[in-house]
Design an enzyme around this catalytic site. Structure first.
Site, mmCIF file in Angstrom:
data_model
loop_
_atom_site.group_PDB
_atom_site.id
_atom_site.type_symbol
_atom_site.label_atom_id
_atom_site.label_comp_id
_atom_site.label_asym_id
_atom_site.label_seq_id
_atom_site.Cartn_x
_atom_site.Cartn_y
_atom_site.Cartn_z
ATOM 1 N N TYR A 285 0.837 -1.197 0.000
ATOM 2 C CA TYR A 285 0.000 0.000 0.000
ATOM 3 C C TYR A 285 0.878 1.256 0.000
ATOM 4 O O TYR A 285 0.637 2.199 -0.773
ATOM 5 C CB TYR A 285 -0.922 0.006 1.211
ATOM 6 C CG TYR A 285 -1.799 1.241 1.293
ATOM 7 C CD1 TYR A 285 -2.923 1.367 0.483
ATOM 8 C CD2 TYR A 285 -1.500 2.286 2.167
ATOM 9 C CE1 TYR A 285 -3.723 2.504 0.540
ATOM 10 C CE2 TYR A 285 -2.298 3.421 2.230
ATOM 11 C CZ TYR A 285 -3.401 3.512 1.412
ATOM 12 O OH TYR A 285 -4.185 4.642 1.466
ATOM 13 N N THR B 50 -12.988 5.732 6.688
ATOM 14 C CA THR B 50 -13.372 5.075 5.443
ATOM 15 C C THR B 50 -12.873 3.637 5.496
ATOM 16 O O THR B 50 -12.330 3.182 6.493
ATOM 17 C CB THR B 50 -12.744 5.783 4.224
ATOM 18 O OG1 THR B 50 -11.322 5.557 4.238
ATOM 19 C CG2 THR B 50 -13.016 7.281 4.242
#
Length: 267
Positions: free
Chosen positions: A170, A198
Site C-alpha cells: 500500500y 473510510t
C-alpha cells in the site's frame, strides 16, 4: 459565483467515502461532476444519492464506470470521457484500496494495490492529457496518503512477489502516486486528506475524521482560485515536503518508464 461553477471535474472512486463527499461538495458549488464507480450500478446509485440529498442539478452529474483492476476498462473510461468532454478542468485521482492480506495479481499481471491505486490513475491521466492540457488551468489532484513516507519503490520487484507485506504494498502505491504528481506532462498536486473514517482506516489503526472533512481539503485544490505548483504535496490545507523521492527528477523519470511498461505504453 464559485470559481468551480464553470469547471468539469472527474472524480475517481466517487461512490463512497472521501470521493463521494468530494463529488457532493463540487456539485454544491456548481461544477459538472463525472462520478466514477467500479460498476455502472455503483456510479448510477451515487448520482441518484446526490440528486436526492442535495440541490445539485442532475444534468451536471454524470456516472462513469471502470474496474481499475482491468486496464482495458480504464482505457474505455478515458475514451468515453474524451468523447463527451474534450475539455476537462480537473481530474481527482481518488480511487483506492487497501492491499489484501495475500499477494494478489490482476489479470494484467500487476500487484493489485499497485494497479488500482497508481497504475490505473497513471494510465487514465496519460490518456486524458489532451483534455486536461487543451486550455490553460487544467490540473490533477492525487489523493495520496501520509503513509507514502514509509514506502519504497521496489524497482526490480514492483509487484513484491519475493517479499510481500500488505502495508508495504500500500505504501509503495501511495509513494508512486505522490512521485507521479511531479511529472511535467500535466500540472498536478498530491494531498493527504487526513485519516478519515473510510474503508482504509484499518491501515492507520486510528479514529478518523469524517469523509466530508477530508473532502474539503481535496475540493480546495480543485478550485482555480487556489494557485498550485506542480508536484506540491499537502497534508490537509498545509503544503509540506513530501518524501525525498517525490522531489527527485531521476525518480520521476524512472517511475514513468516503469509505469509505461506495466500498463503497456512502453515504446
Amino acid at each position: 459565483m464559485s470559481g468551480l461553477s464553470t469547471r468539469t471535474v472527474l472524480v475517481t472512486g466517487a461512490t463512497t467515502g472521501v470521493g463521494l463527499e468530494t463529488a457532493r461538495l463540487l456539485a454544491g458549488r456548481g461544477a459538472t461532476v463525472l462520478l466514477h464507480g467500479r460498476t455502472p450500478e455503483e456510479a448510477e446509485t451515487a448520482v441518484e444519492h446526490l440528486v436526492a440529498t442535495t440541490a445539485a442539478d442532475s444534468a451536471r452529474l454524470r456516472p462513469y464506470a471502470a474496474d481499475f483492476a482491468h486496464l482495458a476498462e480504464v482505457e474505455s473510461l478515458a475514451r468515453r470521457v474524451l468523447r463527451a468532454h474534450p475539455r476537462l478542468d480537473v481530474l481527482v485521482n481518488n480511487a483506492g484500496m487497501a492491499a489484501p492480506e495475500r499477494h494478489t495479481r490482476t489479470a494484467d499481471g500487476n500487484e493489485i494495490a499497485l494497479q488500482v491505486n497508481f497504475l490505473a490513475h497513471y494510465l487514465l491521466t496519460c490518456l486524458l492529457e489532451p483534455a486536461l492540457t487543451g486550455e490553460p488551468g487544467g490540473r490533477v489532484v492525487n489523493v495520496s496518503s501520509s503513509l507514502h513516507r514509509t514506502g519504497s519503490i521496489q524497482w526490480s520487484d514492483p509487484h513484491r512477489a519475493r517479499r510481500y507485506s500488505r502495508l508495504a504494498a500500500y505504501a509503495q502505491s501511495q509513494l508512486a502516486l505522490t512521485v507521479f504528481a511531479a511529472d511535467p506532462r500535466v500540472t498536478a498536486v498530491s494531498v493527504h486528506p487526513g485519516v478519515c473514517d473510510t474503508a482504509l482506516l484499518p491501515l492507520y489503526g486510528l479514529e478518523g475524521a469524517t469523509p466530508a472533512e477530508g473532502a474539503t481539503h481535496v475540493v480546495r485544490l480543485c478550485d482555480p482560485a487556489v494557485e498550485i505548483v506542480n508536484g506540491a504535496y499537502y497534508e490537509g490545507d498545509e503544503r509540506v515536503e513530501p518524501a525525498p523521492a517525490a522531489r527527485e527528477e531521476r525518480t520521476v523519470r524512472r517511475l514513468g518508464r516503469l509505469a509505461d511498461a506495466l500498463v503497456g505504453r512502453a515504446a
